[in-house]
Design a protein around this motif. Sequence first.
Motif, mmCIF file in Angstrom:
data_model
loop_
_atom_site.group_PDB
_atom_site.id
_atom_site.type_symbol
_atom_site.label_atom_id
_atom_site.label_comp_id
_atom_site.label_asym_id
_atom_site.label_seq_id
_atom_site.Cartn_x
_atom_site.Cartn_y
_atom_site.Cartn_z
ATOM 1 N N UNK A 457 -117.331 -59.066 -53.684
ATOM 2 C CA UNK A 457 -116.708 -58.981 -52.361
ATOM 3 C C UNK A 457 -115.311 -59.598 -52.338
ATOM 4 N N UNK A 458 -115.060 -60.569 -53.184
ATOM 5 C CA UNK A 458 -113.719 -61.156 -53.258
ATOM 6 C C UNK A 458 -112.694 -60.182 -53.806
ATOM 7 N N UNK A 459 -113.141 -59.161 -54.517
ATOM 8 C CA UNK A 459 -112.229 -58.164 -55.082
ATOM 9 C C UNK A 459 -112.176 -56.890 -54.242
ATOM 10 N N UNK A 460 -112.866 -56.906 -53.102
ATOM 11 C CA UNK A 460 -112.830 -55.769 -52.180
ATOM 12 C C UNK A 460 -112.169 -56.254 -50.896
ATOM 13 N N UNK A 461 -110.946 -55.840 -50.669
ATOM 14 C CA UNK A 461 -110.185 -56.348 -49.531
ATOM 15 C C UNK A 461 -110.644 -55.685 -48.232
ATOM 16 N N UNK A 462 -110.995 -56.525 -47.239
ATOM 17 C CA UNK A 462 -111.364 -56.030 -45.922
ATOM 18 C C UNK A 462 -111.241 -57.172 -44.927
ATOM 19 N N UNK A 463 -110.275 -57.082 -44.024
ATOM 20 C CA UNK A 463 -110.088 -58.130 -43.029
ATOM 21 C C UNK A 463 -111.215 -58.145 -42.005
ATOM 22 N N UNK A 464 -111.912 -57.013 -41.810
ATOM 23 C CA UNK A 464 -112.997 -56.954 -40.829
ATOM 24 C C UNK A 464 -114.212 -57.764 -41.244
ATOM 25 N N UNK A 465 -114.346 -58.062 -42.531
ATOM 26 C CA UNK A 465 -115.547 -58.736 -43.022
ATOM 27 C C UNK A 465 -115.341 -60.220 -43.311
ATOM 28 N N UNK A 466 -114.182 -60.770 -42.964
ATOM 29 C CA UNK A 466 -113.918 -62.182 -43.284
ATOM 30 C C UNK A 466 -114.929 -63.095 -42.603
ATOM 31 N N UNK A 467 -115.120 -62.914 -41.284
ATOM 32 C CA UNK A 467 -116.070 -63.759 -40.561
ATOM 33 C C UNK A 467 -117.510 -63.484 -40.978
ATOM 34 N N UNK A 468 -117.813 -62.233 -41.307
ATOM 35 C CA UNK A 468 -119.174 -61.880 -41.738
ATOM 36 C C UNK A 468 -119.492 -62.617 -43.039
ATOM 37 N N UNK A 469 -118.548 -62.651 -43.967
ATOM 38 C CA UNK A 469 -118.765 -63.341 -45.238
ATOM 39 C C UNK A 469 -118.852 -64.854 -45.038
ATOM 40 N N UNK A 470 -118.067 -65.375 -44.092
ATOM 41 C CA UNK A 470 -118.173 -66.803 -43.790
ATOM 42 C C UNK A 470 -119.554 -67.139 -43.246
ATOM 43 N N UNK A 471 -120.080 -66.262 -42.404
ATOM 44 C CA UNK A 471 -121.428 -66.480 -41.873
ATOM 45 C C UNK A 471 -122.460 -66.471 -42.991
ATOM 46 N N UNK A 472 -122.313 -65.535 -43.939
ATOM 47 C CA UNK A 472 -123.239 -65.473 -45.069
ATOM 48 C C UNK A 472 -123.174 -66.748 -45.900
ATOM 49 N N UNK A 473 -121.956 -67.240 -46.148
ATOM 50 C CA UNK A 473 -121.790 -68.476 -46.913
ATOM 51 C C UNK A 473 -122.426 -69.657 -46.183
ATOM 52 N N UNK A 474 -122.223 -69.712 -44.871
ATOM 53 C CA UNK A 474 -122.784 -70.798 -44.063
ATOM 54 C C UNK A 474 -124.319 -70.772 -44.106
ATOM 55 N N UNK A 475 -124.902 -69.593 -43.952
ATOM 56 C CA UNK A 475 -126.364 -69.471 -43.965
ATOM 57 C C UNK A 475 -126.930 -69.850 -45.324
ATOM 58 N N UNK A 476 -126.332 -69.294 -46.399
ATOM 59 C CA UNK A 476 -126.896 -69.548 -47.723
ATOM 60 C C UNK A 476 -126.724 -71.002 -48.145
ATOM 61 N N UNK A 477 -125.641 -71.637 -47.734
ATOM 62 C CA UNK A 477 -125.440 -73.043 -48.064
ATOM 63 C C UNK A 477 -126.565 -73.897 -47.486
ATOM 64 N N UNK A 478 -126.946 -73.610 -46.227
ATOM 65 C CA UNK A 478 -128.044 -74.352 -45.620
ATOM 66 C C UNK A 478 -129.378 -74.071 -46.283
ATOM 67 N N UNK A 479 -129.623 -72.803 -46.618
ATOM 68 C CA UNK A 479 -130.889 -72.419 -47.256
ATOM 69 C C UNK A 479 -130.986 -73.022 -48.652
ATOM 70 N N UNK A 480 -129.932 -72.913 -49.426
ATOM 71 C CA UNK A 480 -129.964 -73.344 -50.825
ATOM 72 C C UNK A 480 -130.046 -74.861 -50.967
ATOM 73 N N UNK A 481 -129.281 -75.590 -50.137
ATOM 74 C CA UNK A 481 -129.210 -77.040 -50.300
ATOM 75 C C UNK A 481 -130.258 -77.787 -49.480
ATOM 76 N N UNK A 482 -130.500 -77.324 -48.258
ATOM 77 C CA UNK A 482 -131.339 -78.102 -47.339
ATOM 78 C C UNK A 482 -132.592 -77.374 -46.853
#
Length: 678
Positions: A457-482
């Motif tokens: 996804x970092x090599x596929x440019x799309x400004x519409x998905x920036x917040x969507x990817x941030x949400x995914x990172x936020x969710x997975x960080x909580x699931x993986x660590x805590x």
Amino acid sequence: MHIGCDVNGNLNQGKFSAPMPWIGIYVAAASLACLVTMAADVIHGFRHWKLWFPCKFFSINATSLTLIAVAIKLSVDLNTAMPSRQDQLAKLSSSVLVCTVMGNSMPSLGAMENEEIMMNVIAFGILVITLIVNICIQLATGAIFVFWKEHAFIMFIMLILLMMLSFSALTVPISKRYLEHKYNKSGVSDYKWSTTLVLVTQTLAVGVGTIAPASRWFIAINFRCAKRGNTSYRGEFKVEKYWTQGLVELKNCPLALRIKSRHCRKLAHDTKNKLLDLCIGMQTGNVIVSKAIRLISIFFVSKILICCDFCQEWKKKFKCNTVCNDSGLESSQSSSSLNHLSCYVLHLEGEDALVEHMTKSNCDATDHWFQRGRRREPKHLIKLLEKSTFSQGFKGVAAFDNDQVPSLDGEEPPNCWALPVATLASIALALPNISSNSMKGLMQGVHEGIMYINFIENHVESTDLINIRRAATHVWLGVDLYHTWLDVDLHKLSLQGKGSKEILEELAETAKIKYEESKKKQTGINVCIRDTPSKWPVKEIAANSMYRICQTILLNYGGSINETGEKLFEVLTIMISDILGACLTNLQQVISTKCLSSTIEEREESVRIAVHILGKTERILNILDQKIPPSLEPHQIPWIDEWRLSYKRESSLAFLSSSSSESDRASPFSNDFYLSID
């Protein structure tokens, strides 16, 4: 009573010289810093098998020039008494250190911008000239009274190295353009014992700093001795165009300074041309001298290399004939392969003879990183992908979200690959009575998969998905660590004794509450007009995803979800595996893009990373080979929503062509993907 001097102005020598040992420690510390950074370059070169030793840690810049200026304090000290031979030798070691630094840091010019090269070379030149002037003053005043011949020789070498550094710097922009275009006595010193520390430190720095230039010299000679016993040196002293083209271009440029008088302009222009002609001549002489030194080195070193080749051939005679024949066949095939690749080697004019050697060296390095990647393949991800329904076309990509589920806010944000994977993993973690081994295997597989999803996804440019990817990172960080989803303890939820259906309903309700809370907070800060769904806050996007996925599972399987959750865990695992598999079909294209879309300074690192990832994902690429649905166009493959639309079209066609009884038994997403839960 004054501490520094008395009323008559006489200097209190004891008090004046008291700080000198501490200054000596400061000089030794700066020398030690040079030693450590040059040693780091040597270790980095050996570790990554870069025997030309790139200047990754020690290069010509403001920091290194400051360190060098401190390290040569003893050599530029004009009036401090340094009577012993050891003190005098410490002065000499500072000069030798400067020569070593120039030889060691010369490759760093290749990684600089043009203005940066000019500024750093000028600064280095000022430092060297200052050092030479100070040494000459000390020779004249008698401050240096031993090793004067050695000082004279080192100053000569210093000037030669400075000239080579300066003229080599002129070549760097043109070389880049070409490559880019083709792809002491009886007594005690005031420094006391600190001079010994300086001497030892700088001697070690000189020794370590010599390793990289010596190795570069040997590698360069080895390249030119690729054909052992070759006595044809025709064109060896040819000065290629790129050595002087920068100066020629300067000569053809008009003066920026505007002078009113035509005669003065003519005089200034002619003077400039004469100076540039002199520089061109000096550069040409510098190149010819360098090639002469190389030729002399080849003459002596080639004899040693020929002896080494003879020893290797002699050892081969003791091997079995069968082994020899097999190795000969492999060697022939390898040589043929290398000849095929030689047309892709970028090289400058006059380096045609090195192409074969460069091809072999690069192929060896590429194979090294590929094999290193193979040894670190993502085993848990591969095991997870084996559960995928890729033979049916990754139907789980469409199964995690149903259009029949009512929306929370009318519109729906677009999907990225990572968000549904992280959300499905959150739900799986909340299910009751799942064995720890199964859960651990899923989490490890998702962890490895998320890394590759981010890479894609970092090599596929799309400004519409920036917040969507941030949400995914936020969710997975909580699931993986805590083991949490938006501060909801998933592990605790799985231990409450509730059934799978109740847990899904609770997660859906919690997601709805989180969504409403975030929406009210946005309204509370006077946000009157809602942004487009792709720009929703991260928590709203994550809550919306959880709500829709939970409601989809309840809608599709609500009547058959068992209390233990084992079958539902299997369904979620297959969905996650399908989404990961569909996303990873983009790996090959992304790896190819990474090899090509980089600047000349970054290309080596970019290709190395791409080859390493290719080795790690070789089995994954083999598993997913030719598994992309034929209905998808190449430009649609990187987007999960395009996959889902494709499956919806297929489902619509299948629904129209099937009978009503078949339609009742089919999954609402596809006539092929159907999982029952007892």
